[in-house]
Write an enzyme that holds these catalytic residues in place. Structure first.
Site, PDB file in Angstrom:
ATOM      1  N   ASN A 118      -6.604  -1.753   6.638  1.00 46.54           N
ATOM      2  CA  ASN A 118      -6.044  -2.419   7.808  1.00 46.54           C
ATOM      3  C   ASN A 118      -4.522  -2.522   7.781  1.00 46.54           C
ATOM      4  OD1 ASN A 118      -6.132  -4.446  10.176  1.00 46.54           O
ATOM      5  ND2 ASN A 118      -5.178  -5.641   8.539  1.00 46.54           N
ATOM      6  N   SER A 125       1.186   8.270  12.928  1.00 47.15           N
ATOM      7  CA  SER A 125       0.426   7.743  11.795  1.00 47.15           C
ATOM      8  C   SER A 125      -1.032   7.509  12.169  1.00 47.15           C
ATOM      9  CB  SER A 125       1.059   6.440  11.293  1.00 47.15           C
ATOM     10  OG  SER A 125       0.882   5.373  12.214  1.00 47.15           O
ATOM     11  N   LYS A 126      -1.277   7.011  13.380  1.00 44.97           N
ATOM     12  CA  LYS A 126      -2.647   6.719  13.783  1.00 44.97           C
ATOM     13  C   LYS A 126      -3.424   7.995  14.132  1.00 44.97           C
ATOM     14  CE  LYS A 126      -2.289   2.309  13.198  1.00 44.97           C
ATOM     15  NZ  LYS A 126      -2.998   1.636  12.077  1.00 44.97           N
ATOM     16  N   TYR A 147       4.459   5.455  14.981  1.00 46.83           N
ATOM     17  CA  TYR A 147       3.177   4.750  14.977  1.00 46.83           C
ATOM     18  C   TYR A 147       2.054   5.656  15.483  1.00 46.83           C
ATOM     19  CZ  TYR A 147      -0.175   0.957  15.708  1.00 46.83           C
ATOM     20  OH  TYR A 147      -1.290   0.147  15.658  1.00 46.83           O
ATOM     21  N   ALA A 148       2.300   6.331  16.603  1.00 47.04           N
ATOM     22  CA  ALA A 148       1.275   7.219  17.165  1.00 47.04           C
ATOM     23  C   ALA A 148       0.944   8.344  16.200  1.00 47.04           C
ATOM     24  CB  ALA A 148       1.739   7.775  18.503  1.00 47.04           C
ATOM     25  N   VAL A 161       0.813  -1.218   0.000  1.00 44.68           N
ATOM     26  CA  VAL A 161       0.000   0.000   0.000  1.00 44.68           C
ATOM     27  C   VAL A 161       0.846   1.269   0.000  1.00 44.68           C
ATOM     28  CG1 VAL A 161      -1.979  -1.125   1.086  1.00 44.68           C
ATOM     29  CG2 VAL A 161      -0.270   0.044   2.521  1.00 44.68           C
ATOM     30  N   SER A 180      -5.958   3.296  16.004  1.00 48.97           N
ATOM     31  CA  SER A 180      -5.476   2.732  17.269  1.00 48.97           C
ATOM     32  C   SER A 180      -5.762   3.732  18.375  1.00 48.97           C
ATOM     33  CB  SER A 180      -3.968   2.464  17.186  1.00 48.97           C
ATOM     34  OG  SER A 180      -3.436   2.161  18.461  1.00 48.97           O
TER      35      SER A 180
END
Length: 253
Positions: free
Chosen positions: A96, A163-164, A160-161, A70, A146
């Site tokens: 997902n 991106s979410k 990660y945080a 993706v 998330s």
């Protein structure tokens, strides 16, 4: 009066699930098939998609697997083109696909940070863009975010945080753009702790510590997240758009 349960059915609809080679993506794909949808599954680990297809066919569904990264816009367009060629339409998209890292902010390399953003955030955008061009009114996009987009939980997870958290903003913006003009609903699920490949990478004792913070005192069962997904994907959630729904056992309370 119609049966409200019927509104959760997806008979005659076509769904795409990215990151469907393992973990929650497999559960999502199978749940959509059980609700009646034909399912197109995409992932980089194409050899593992064969097992997802087998599980879908085992519950009586039809499936088609496509090798997809993706982070590459052309791959996203190819996945949608394959869905259109195989089943003729796209009604549901489940974004997902995602990866996570836990690097201290002073040590994380540009490549490590960018790889997370490219897959988790940019990949969601490229998939949504490709689907948005062909989806008809009544379609639904569900982004898998998330709780870490809303709260910090003790690990150094800046990429990660970020991106979410970005997914939540992207969800709102696409819902504003497309719900009125195109009739496409766009929502976000924010899972708490569910046992996946990612949780296996946590430091010893971390997950048990977090469970103590959860009012329900346990991790979630994938079926509890899949039912929330079906609500947003189906006509059961037809008056819900632009929302971020935590499924976290009360962690955010």
């Amino acid at each position: 009066m119609s049966n409200p349960i019927d509104r959760f059915r997806l008979d005659g609809r076509v769904a795409i699930v990215t990151g469907a080679s393992s973990g929650l993506g497999v559960h999502f794909a199978v749940a959509l098939a059980q609700a009646g949808a034909d399912v197109v599954v995409g992932a980089r680990r194409v050899e593992r998609l064969a097992e997802t297809v087998r599980l879908i066919e085992e519950v009586g569904g039809r499936a088609h697997a496509v090798a997809t990264d993706v982070a590459i816009p052309g791959d996203c367009q190819h996945l949608v083109d394959e869905a259109m060629s195989t089943f003729g339409k796209v009604d549901v998209l489940v974004n997902n696909a995602g990866i996570g890292t836990a690097h201290p902010a002073t040590r994380e390399t540009p490549e490590e940070f960018r790889s997370v953003i490219e897959i988790n955030l940019e990949g969601t955008y490229w998939m949504s863009q490709a689907c948005g061009r062909v989806m008809q009114p009544g379609s639904s996009i569900v982004n898998i975010g998330s709780v870490l987009g809303l709260v910090t939980l003790g690990l150094p997870q800046a990429a990660y945080a970020s991106s979410k958290a970005g997914l939540i903003g992207l969800t709102r913006d696409l819902a504003r753009q497309w719900s009125d003009r195109k009739g496409i609903r766009v929502n976000c699920l924010a899972p708490g702790f569910f046992e996946t490949e990612m949780t296996e990478l946590y430091p010893d004792g971390y997950l048990n510590e977090q469970i103590e913070r959860i009012p329900l005192h346990r991790v979630g069962n994938p079926a509890e997240l899949s039912t929330a997904l079906l609500f947003l994907a189906s006509d059961a959630g037809s008056y819900v758009t632009g929302a971020t729904i935590p499924v976290d056992g009360g962690l955010l309370t």
